[in-house]
Scaffold this motif. Structure first.
Motif, PDB file in Angstrom:
ATOM      1  N   LYS A 243       0.802  -1.219   0.061  1.00 17.68           N
ATOM      2  CA  LYS A 243      -0.023   0.099  -0.062  1.00 17.68           C
ATOM      3  C   LYS A 243       0.760   1.223   0.003  1.00 17.68           C
ATOM      4  CE  LYS A 243      -4.019  -2.025   2.466  1.00 17.68           C
ATOM      5  NZ  LYS A 243      -4.777  -1.934   3.681  1.00 17.68           N
ATOM      6  N   ILE A 244       1.868   1.212   0.841  1.00 21.08           N
ATOM      7  CA  ILE A 244       2.913   2.333   1.194  1.00 21.08           C
ATOM      8  C   ILE A 244       3.584   2.772  -0.528  1.00 21.08           C
ATOM      9  CG2 ILE A 244       4.656   3.231   2.021  1.00 21.08           C
ATOM     10  CD1 ILE A 244       4.122   1.737   4.569  1.00 21.08           C
ATOM     11  N   TYR A 245       4.107   1.448  -1.144  1.00 27.98           N
ATOM     12  CA  TYR A 245       4.602   1.548  -2.227  1.00 27.98           C
ATOM     13  C   TYR A 245       3.827   2.305  -3.515  1.00 27.98           C
ATOM     14  CZ  TYR A 245       9.477  -0.730  -1.723  1.00 27.98           C
ATOM     15  OH  TYR A 245      10.527  -0.916  -1.054  1.00 27.98           O
ATOM     16  N   GLY A 246       2.525   1.640  -3.522  1.00 24.76           N
ATOM     17  CA  GLY A 246       1.547   2.373  -4.303  1.00 24.76           C
ATOM     18  C   GLY A 246       1.112   3.480  -4.288  1.00 24.76           C
ATOM     19  N   VAL A 247       1.037   3.868  -3.025  1.00 28.23           N
ATOM     20  CA  VAL A 247       0.691   5.651  -2.797  1.00 28.23           C
ATOM     21  C   VAL A 247       1.907   6.199  -3.252  1.00 28.23           C
ATOM     22  CG1 VAL A 247      -0.040   7.241  -0.972  1.00 28.23           C
ATOM     23  CG2 VAL A 247      -1.112   4.961  -1.160  1.00 28.23           C
ATOM     24  N   LEU A 248       2.936   6.031  -2.970  1.00 29.63           N
ATOM     25  CA  LEU A 248       4.222   6.635  -3.172  1.00 29.63           C
ATOM     26  C   LEU A 248       4.534   6.887  -4.784  1.00 29.63           C
ATOM     27  CD1 LEU A 248       7.143   5.714  -0.815  1.00 29.63           C
ATOM     28  CD2 LEU A 248       6.334   7.792  -1.053  1.00 29.63           C
ATOM     29  N   GLU A 249       4.337   5.929  -5.314  1.00 31.35           N
ATOM     30  CA  GLU A 249       4.229   5.973  -6.780  1.00 31.35           C
ATOM     31  C   GLU A 249       3.245   6.711  -7.414  1.00 31.35           C
ATOM     32  OE1 GLU A 249       4.571   2.115  -8.873  1.00 31.35           O
ATOM     33  OE2 GLU A 249       5.687   1.009  -7.374  1.00 31.35           O
ATOM     34  N   LEU A 250       2.085   6.590  -6.729  1.00 31.66           N
ATOM     35  CA  LEU A 250       1.156   7.762  -7.382  1.00 31.66           C
ATOM     36  C   LEU A 250       1.114   8.945  -7.107  1.00 31.66           C
ATOM     37  CD1 LEU A 250      -1.722   8.070  -8.648  1.00 31.66           C
ATOM     38  CD2 LEU A 250      -2.978   7.791  -5.962  1.00 31.66           C
ATOM     39  N   ILE A 251       2.000   9.322  -5.650  1.00 30.08           N
ATOM     40  CA  ILE A 251       2.287  10.687  -5.597  1.00 30.08           C
ATOM     41  C   ILE A 251       3.324  11.317  -6.478  1.00 30.08           C
ATOM     42  CG2 ILE A 251       3.536  12.247  -3.844  1.00 30.08           C
ATOM     43  CD1 ILE A 251       1.753  10.378  -1.559  1.00 30.08           C
ATOM     44  N   LEU A 252       4.416  10.547  -6.655  1.00 26.77           N
ATOM     45  CA  LEU A 252       5.394  10.905  -7.876  1.00 26.77           C
ATOM     46  C   LEU A 252       4.971  10.971  -9.235  1.00 26.77           C
ATOM     47  CD1 LEU A 252       7.950   8.575  -6.078  1.00 26.77           C
ATOM     48  CD2 LEU A 252       8.195  10.890  -5.967  1.00 26.77           C
ATOM     49  N   VAL A 253       4.089  10.161  -9.778  1.00 22.88           N
ATOM     50  CA  VAL A 253       3.796  10.140 -10.899  1.00 22.88           C
ATOM     51  C   VAL A 253       2.892  11.420 -11.336  1.00 22.88           C
ATOM     52  CG1 VAL A 253       1.603   8.602 -10.975  1.00 22.88           C
ATOM     53  CG2 VAL A 253       3.136   8.806 -12.961  1.00 22.88           C
ATOM     54  N   MET A 254       2.028  11.870 -10.454  1.00 27.68           N
ATOM     55  CA  MET A 254       1.012  12.940 -10.748  1.00 27.68           C
ATOM     56  C   MET A 254       1.678  14.145 -10.943  1.00 27.68           C
ATOM     57  SD  MET A 254      -1.851  11.610 -10.210  1.00 27.68           S
ATOM     58  CE  MET A 254      -2.752  13.240 -10.622  1.00 27.68           C
TER      59      MET A 254
ATOM     60  N   SER B  49      -2.867   1.209 -13.494  1.00 22.11           N
ATOM     61  CA  SER B  49      -2.298   1.152 -12.318  1.00 22.11           C
ATOM     62  C   SER B  49      -3.135   1.741 -11.068  1.00 22.11           C
ATOM     63  CB  SER B  49      -0.992   2.161 -12.254  1.00 22.11           C
ATOM     64  OG  SER B  49      -0.087   1.669 -13.252  1.00 22.11           O
ATOM     65  N   LEU B  50      -4.130   2.314 -11.313  1.00 21.80           N
ATOM     66  CA  LEU B  50      -4.969   3.068 -10.420  1.00 21.80           C
ATOM     67  C   LEU B  50      -6.034   1.741 -10.162  1.00 21.80           C
ATOM     68  CD1 LEU B  50      -6.392   6.558 -11.814  1.00 21.80           C
ATOM     69  CD2 LEU B  50      -4.917   6.043  -9.745  1.00 21.80           C
ATOM     70  N   PHE B  51      -6.386   1.028 -11.014  1.00 24.12           N
ATOM     71  CA  PHE B  51      -7.185  -0.084 -10.846  1.00 24.12           C
ATOM     72  C   PHE B  51      -6.322  -1.201  -9.936  1.00 24.12           C
ATOM     73  CE2 PHE B  51      -8.308  -4.703 -12.095  1.00 24.12           C
ATOM     74  CZ  PHE B  51      -9.655  -4.516 -11.669  1.00 24.12           C
ATOM     75  N   GLY B  52      -5.171  -1.197 -10.225  1.00 26.13           N
ATOM     76  CA  GLY B  52      -4.141  -2.160  -9.511  1.00 26.13           C
ATOM     77  C   GLY B  52      -4.091  -1.897  -7.996  1.00 26.13           C
ATOM     78  N   LEU B  53      -4.130  -0.242  -7.900  1.00 29.82           N
ATOM     79  CA  LEU B  53      -3.733   0.006  -6.683  1.00 29.82           C
ATOM     80  C   LEU B  53      -5.189  -0.251  -5.690  1.00 29.82           C
ATOM     81  CD1 LEU B  53      -2.072   1.882  -4.589  1.00 29.82           C
ATOM     82  CD2 LEU B  53      -2.936   3.896  -5.497  1.00 29.82           C
ATOM     83  N   TYR B  54      -6.439  -0.062  -6.525  1.00 29.01           N
ATOM     84  CA  TYR B  54      -7.490  -0.272  -5.729  1.00 29.01           C
ATOM     85  C   TYR B  54      -7.432  -1.883  -5.233  1.00 29.01           C
ATOM     86  CZ  TYR B  54     -12.271  -1.796  -5.630  1.00 29.01           C
ATOM     87  OH  TYR B  54     -13.477  -2.303  -5.088  1.00 29.01           O
ATOM     88  N   GLN B  55      -7.043  -2.789  -6.037  1.00 30.60           N
ATOM     89  CA  GLN B  55      -6.807  -4.044  -5.899  1.00 30.60           C
ATOM     90  C   GLN B  55      -6.129  -4.203  -4.408  1.00 30.60           C
ATOM     91  OE1 GLN B  55      -5.738  -5.940  -9.664  1.00 30.60           O
ATOM     92  NE2 GLN B  55      -7.655  -6.942  -9.653  1.00 30.60           N
TER      93      GLN B  55
ATOM     94  N   HIS C 145      -2.293  -7.986  -2.841  1.00 29.28           N
ATOM     95  CA  HIS C 145      -0.876  -7.432  -2.744  1.00 29.28           C
ATOM     96  C   HIS C 145      -0.181  -7.964  -4.118  1.00 29.28           C
ATOM     97  CE1 HIS C 145      -0.789  -6.527   1.741  1.00 29.28           C
ATOM     98  NE2 HIS C 145      -1.961  -6.038   1.255  1.00 29.28           N
ATOM     99  N   ASN C 146      -0.536  -8.919  -4.928  1.00 32.79           N
ATOM    100  CA  ASN C 146       0.305  -9.351  -6.098  1.00 32.79           C
ATOM    101  C   ASN C 146      -0.350  -8.381  -7.267  1.00 32.79           C
ATOM    102  OD1 ASN C 146       1.471 -11.257  -4.871  1.00 32.79           O
ATOM    103  ND2 ASN C 146      -0.342 -12.428  -4.906  1.00 32.79           N
ATOM    104  N   ALA C 147      -1.034  -7.454  -7.231  1.00 29.47           N
ATOM    105  CA  ALA C 147      -1.681  -6.724  -8.389  1.00 29.47           C
ATOM    106  C   ALA C 147      -0.597  -5.853  -8.953  1.00 29.47           C
ATOM    107  CB  ALA C 147      -2.574  -5.824  -7.716  1.00 29.47           C
ATOM    108  N   GLU C 148      -0.447  -5.815 -10.091  1.00 23.50           N
ATOM    109  CA  GLU C 148       0.780  -5.277 -10.833  1.00 23.50           C
ATOM    110  C   GLU C 148       0.416  -3.682 -11.045  1.00 23.50           C
ATOM    111  OE1 GLU C 148       3.308  -6.312 -12.230  1.00 23.50           O
ATOM    112  OE2 GLU C 148       3.327  -8.298 -11.921  1.00 23.50           O
ATOM    113  N   LEU C 149       1.342  -2.671 -10.776  1.00 22.36           N
ATOM    114  CA  LEU C 149       1.267  -1.227 -10.903  1.00 22.36           C
ATOM    115  C   LEU C 149       2.291  -0.897 -12.288  1.00 22.36           C
ATOM    116  CD1 LEU C 149       1.468  -0.033  -7.262  1.00 22.36           C
ATOM    117  CD2 LEU C 149      -0.424  -0.649  -8.830  1.00 22.36           C
ATOM    118  N   TYR C 150       1.783   0.096 -13.002  1.00 26.83           N
ATOM    119  CA  TYR C 150       2.415   0.402 -14.165  1.00 26.83           C
ATOM    120  C   TYR C 150       2.886   1.996 -13.967  1.00 26.83           C
ATOM    121  CZ  TYR C 150       2.783  -3.364 -17.397  1.00 26.83           C
ATOM    122  OH  TYR C 150       3.047  -4.522 -18.211  1.00 26.83           O
TER     123      TYR C 150
END
Length: 814
Positions: free
Chosen positions: A200-211, A250-256, A262-267
Motif C-alpha cells: 500500500k505504501i509503495y503504491g501510494v508513493l508511486e501515485l504521488i510521484l507520478v502525478m 495502475s489506479l485499478f491495481g492500487l484499488y486491488q 498485494h500481487n496486483a501489478e502497477l504501471y
C-alpha cells in the motif's frame, strides 16, 4: 509601397480600361494604376497605410467592373504540430477549402506555405479552418525575431517540463524497479523495504510521484485526445493512449491492493518514464530543428538595424525601416551596407562573400551598384538608395531560400502518404496485438504491456522530418556558397543531369569582348569604318556592339548621328548614317539583304578558326569591311568542363556565333557538342531536341536572353552576381559568374538526396522493425518482451537520429 495585380472582369474596350484606371488612381495612397486590356489585368502600386486592396476592389466595382485578386502565396506559422500526422492534417483541411490551389506544410520549420484565390477565400478563413482542426494559426510571414523568440520559448518550456518530470521520475523508477533489481541479483530485501509487505505504501508513493509528471505532460493528453475526437490522431494521441492506459490500469491495481490483493501489478513508473523520455526527445528534436535553419538566420541577421543618412546636409542615424529610395547613405570602413544602391561619391572595396560566396572584395566606384548587408572594407562612400525592405537583394535571397526550405521534393511523396494513415493504423495494430495475446491465454498485464509498447514505439515524427530537414540544411548550405536552389524538386533532380548546355557569351566567356581585328575593303579607311560601326552600335546593348563602341572611344573617334535605327534579333542592325543605309551584323543579315561577301570568305574563315566573331559592315548593300571581336574564356570554364566530363556529363555550348568561331572555342575547352548560329528564340527548341533524345538536360545562361531555354530545360541555372536574383525562369541561381558553382549544385544535390534516402531508410526501417518487436514477435521465439519504457526511449531517439543525420550536411564542402 505595395504592388498588386488584379484581374478585371467586364471590360470591353479602351474606354473601360480608362474608367478602371481613373476609379483606382483617384484613391488616396495609389501612386500608379495601369490596365492591360489584352490580358484584362490592372497593375497597381499603393501605400498600404492609406489604402488596402479591398478599398481598391470596391472603387472598381462602383465603376461597374469586377476586380479579382490573382492567386496569392502566404506563409503561416503553425502552432501545436508534433508529428507528420499533424502536418498531414493541416494540409488536408486547408487544401479542401474552396479557392486554395496548393497547401504545403513543412514540419521542420512548422510553417504552412499556401496558395489561394482571394476572391474565393481570405486569410482569416484559412486560419479558422486550421484552428478548427486543433492547431494554432500564428502570424503570417517570417519575422525572424518573433519566430526565434517563439521557438526559444518553446525549447525553454520543454526543458523545464523535462527537468520537473525527471526530478519525480528518478525516485519513481527506483521505488518501482529497485526491489526487482535486488531480487534479480539474488539479494534478500530487508522486510522494512519489501514491496510485498508494504504494497500500500509503495503504491501510494508511486501515485504521488507520478502525478506531477502527468501534470507536466498534460499537453500530450490535451492535444492527443482532442485530435483523436476530431478523427485526426497524431503522435500525441499514441502517447496519451499508451501512458493513459498504464496510469488507469495502475489506479485499478492500487484499488486491488487496498482490497487485499498485494500481487496486483502497477504501471505508474511506465506512465511516468514514457512521458519523461518523450518530453526529453521533443526537447532534443526542437534544438536540432533550430540548427537546421541556421543558414537563413545568418542571412537575415546580416542586415544592420540602423543607417547613417544625409538629410538637409546633416548626417543622421535612423532605423533601417525609415530609409527610403533616393536617400543618400554614408558607409564608413568596417560597416555593413544597410540597403541596396548606387555609389555617388568615394571608392572602396566591398566584401560580398556572405551574399555571393565570392571571397575577394569587389572594387566599387561612383556609378557601381552596391548590395545591402555587404561589408565596406577600407574606404568611406556615399550611395543613393535604390531598393529597401523586401526589394533588396538580401530580402530576395532570404525569400528564395525560405521558399525552397518550405517546398517538398518528389521523393517525400511516399512518406507523406504513409504519414496520413500511420497513427490510425498503429492504434489498430496495438489493439489487434493485445487482443491476439489475450485470446491466446496471456493475462491482462502482458496484453497491456504489448498494447502500450506498440503505441509508444511507433514514430511518425521520423517519417515527417526525414525529407524537410535535409532540404533545409541542403538549401541553406547552397546559399552559403552562393548557389540558390529554388525548390525541393530542383534539389532532387539536379544530380540526375546527363547533358549540360552552356550559353557562350557571359557564361563560358567573360562577356566583355574586345575588338581584335579590323579588315577594310571597298575604299574606306579603318578609322572611318570603325566610326560608322560604333555610331550604329551606340544605340545597341549587345556585348559585341559595346566592344566596338569602346574601341572607337579608346581611339577618341567622334561618333556620327544615326537615323532610323532598327535592331534585327539574332542578325544585326540596320540604320541610316550620313544619309546612307548601313548594315552591321552577321552573315545571315548580309544574305537576307543580298549583299555579296564572297571576296572576304577566306579572311573570315581564318578569324573563325581562331575563335573570333566577325561582324560584317555594308553600306548601301556593298560590303565595306569586317570588325572581329573576341571574348576571353573564363579561367574556371576549363576546370568546370573537365570536372563535368569526369562526372560522365555531356557538355554542349549554344551560341548565335558562326559555326567555325563556336567550334574553335569548343575545341579549346573540350566541349562535346556545339549548337551554333542559334537565334535566341530557337534556344528552347534546341534544348527540347536534346530532351527528346531521352536525356535529362540542364541549361546554364544569364537568365534574361536565355529565359525560354532555362524554362524548357529539366534544370535551369541562371548566372548572375546577385544583382538580379529574381530570375523566374531558372530553378537555380548561381550568384557568382563561376561555372564551378554548377559542380557545387550537382554535388550538393547528390549529397542531399543521399541524406534523404538514409533518413527515409532509418525512419521506415525503425517502424518496420520496432512495431513487430513491440507486438511480441521476439517473444514467440522465446525472446524478451519489450518494456514500454525502452519503447518510449527508442521513439524519442528515432526522430533525433534523423535530425542528426540531416545536420551532417552542414559539413558539406566544395
Amino acid at each position: 509601397m505595395a504592388k498588386e495585380t488584379l484581374r478585371i472582369e467586364g471590360m470591353t474596350c479602351a474606354a473601360c480600361a480608362r474608367a478602371v484606371e481613373k476609379a483606382s488612381s483617384k484613391l488616396e495612397g495609389v501612386s500608379e494604376a495601369n490596365v492591360n486590356l489584352a490580358s484584362e489585368k490592372l497593375s497597381i502600386s499603393f501605400e498600404e497605410a492609406k489604402v488596402n486592396i479591398s478599398d481598391i476592389q470596391n472603387a472598381i466595382e462602383k465603376a461597374g467592373y469586377k476586380a479579382l485578386t490573382e492567386t496569392v502565396n502566404k506563409t503561416i506559422s503553425i502552432g501545436g504540430m508534433t508529428c507528420a500526422a499533424c502536418a498531414r492534417t493541416v494540409e488536408r483541411v486547408t487544401s479542401k477549402l474552396d479557392g486554395v490551389t496548393s497547401s504545403n506544410v513543412n514540419l521542420a520549420t512548422e510553417k504552412l506555405n499556401i496558395s489561394f484565390e482571394e476572391s474565393k477565400i481570405n486569410l482569416n478563413g484559412i486560419k479558422q479552418a486550421i484552428e478548427k482542426a486543433g492547431y494554432k494559426a500564428l502570424d503570417e510571414g517570417s519575422d525572424i525575431d518573433v519566430d526565434k523568440e517563439r521557438k526559444e520559448k518553446a525549447i525553454k518550456s520543454l526543458w523545464n517540463r523535462f527537468k520537473i518530470s525527471a526530478i519525480f521520475a528518478v525516485p519513481l523508477l527506483i521505488i518501482a524497479m529497485g526491489p526487482m533489481i535486488f531480487k534479480a541479483m539474488g539479494l534478500m530485501l530487508p522486510s522494512v523495504i519489501d514491496p510485498m509487505e508494504h504494497a500500500k505504501i509503495y503504491g501510494v508513493l508511486e501515485l504521488i510521484l507520478v502525478m506531477p509528471i502527468i501534470f507536466e505532460g498534460r499537453k500530450f493528453f490535451k492535444v492527443g485526445f482532442k485530435t483523436l475526437i476530431k478523427r485526426s490522431p497524431n503522435m500525441d494521441s499514441l502517447v496519451a493512449i499508451g501512458s493513459g492506459a498504464a496510469f488507469l490500469y495502475s489506479l485499478f491495481g492500487l484499488y486491488q491492493i487496498f482490497s487485499g490483493n498485494h500481487n496486483a501489478e502497477l504501471y505508474f513508473e511506465s506512465a511516468g518514464i514514457i512521458l519523461t523520455l518523450i518530453t526529453l526527445g521533443k526537447y532534443m528534436e526542437a534544438v536540432s530543428k533550430g540548427k537546421t535553419s541556421e543558414a537563413i538566420k545568418k542571412l537575415i541577421g546580416l542586415t544592420p538595424k540602423t543607417a547613417l543618412i544625409v538629410k538637409d546636409g546633416i548626417e543622421k542615424e535612423v532605423a533601417i525601416d525609415e530609409v527610403k529610395p533616393g536617400d543618400i547613405v554614408i558607409v564608413k570602413p568596417g560597416s555593413r551596407l544597410p540597403v541596396d544602391g548606387i555609389v555617388v561619391e568615394g571608392s572602396t572595396a566591398i566584401d560580398e562573400s556572405m551574399l555571393t560566396g565570392e571571397s575577394i572584395p569587389v572594387l566599387k566606384k561612383p556609378g557601381d551598384k552596391v548590395i545591402g548587408a555587404s561589408i565596406n572594407k577600407n574606404g568611406s562612400i556615399r550611395y543613393k538608395v535604390t531598393k529597401v525592405g523586401k526589394d533588396t537583394v538580401l530580402s530576395q535571397i532570404v525569400k528564395l531560400v525560405e521558399d525552397a526550405q518550405g517546398s517538398k521534393a518528389p521523393i517525400a511523396k511516399l512518406a507523406d502518404v504513409v504519414s496520413g494513415y500511420f497513427v490510425p493504423v498503429v492504434i489498430v495494430l496495438a489493439i489487434i496485438a493485445a487482443l491476439a495475446w489475450f485470446i491466446s491465454g496471456k493475462d491482462l498485464t502482458f496484453t497491456l504491456t504489448i498494447f502500450i509498447s506498440v503505441l509508444v514505439i511507433a514514430c511518425p515524427c521520423a517519417l515527417g522530418l526525414a525529407t524537410p530537414t535535409a532540404i533545409m540544411v541542403g538549401t541553406g548550405k547552397g546559399a552559403e556558397y552562393g548557389v540558390l536552389i529554388k525548390n525541393g524538386t530542383a534539389l532532387e533532380n539536379t544530380h540526375k543531369i546527363q547533358t549540360i548546355v552552356f550559353d557562350k557569351t557571359g557564361t563560358i566567356t567573360e562577356g566583355k569582348p574586345e575588338v581584335t581585328d579590323i579588315k577594310v575593303v571597298g575604299g574606306i579607311s579603318e578609322e572611318e569604318l570603325l566610326k560608322i560601326a560604333a555610331s550604329v552600335e551606340k544605340t545597341s546593348e549587345h556585348p559585341l556592339g559595346e566592344a566596338i563602341v569602346k574601341e572607337a572611344e579608346s581611339r577618341k573617334l567622334e561618333l556620327i548621328k544615326v537615323n532610323d535605327f532598327k535592331s534585327i534579333t539574332g542578325h544585326g542592325i540596320e540604320a541610316i548614317v550620313n544619309g546612307k543605309k548601313v548594315f552591321l551584323g552577321n552573315k545571315k543579315l548580309m544574305e537576307d539583304n543580298d549583299i555579296n561577301i564572297k571576296n572576304i570568305y577566306d579572311y573570315v574563315d581564318n578569324l573563325a578558326e581562331l575563335g573570333k566573331t566577325p561582324m560584317y559592315i555594308a553600306i548601301e548593300k556593298e560590303i565595306k569591311g569586317i570588325i572581329a571581336v573576341a571574348d576571353s574564356i573564363k579561367e574556371n570554364s576549363y576546370k568546370a568542363i573537365k570536372k563535368l566530363h569526369e562526372m560522365n556529363i555531356e557538355v554542349a555550348m549554344i551560341t548565335g556565333d558562326n559555326k567555325k568561331s563556336a567550334s574553335a572555342i569548343a575545341k579549346k575547352l573540350g566541349i562535346d557538342k556545339v549548337l551554333a548560329e542559334v537565334l535566341p528564340e530557337d534556344k528552347a527548341n534546341e534544348v527540347k531536341k536534346l530532351q527528346e533524345s531521352g536525356k535529362k538536360v540542364a541549361m546554364v545562361g544569364d537568365g534574361i536572353n536565355d529565359a525560354p531555354a532555362l524554362a524548357q530545360a529539366d534544370i535551369g541555372m541562371a548566372i548572375g552576381k546577385g544583382t538580379d536574383i529574381a530570375m523566374e525562369s531558372a530553378d537555380i541561381v548561381l550568384m557568382k559568374s563561376d561555372l564551378m558553382d554548377v559542380i557545387t549544385a550537382i554535388e550538393l544535390s547528390k549529397k542531399t538526396i543521399k541524406n534523404i534516402k538514409e533518413n527515409l531508410f532509418w525512419a521506415f526501417g525503425y517502424n518496420v522493425v520496432g512495431i513487430p518487436v513491440a507486438m511480441g514477435i521476439l517473444y514467440l521465439f522465446n525472446g524478451p518482451l519489450l518494456n514500454p519504457m525502452i519503447a518510449a526511449a527508442a521513439m524519442s531517439l528515432s526522430s533525433v537520429s534523423v535530425l542528426t543525420n540531416a545536420l551532417r550536411l552542414k559539413r558539406f564542402k566544395i
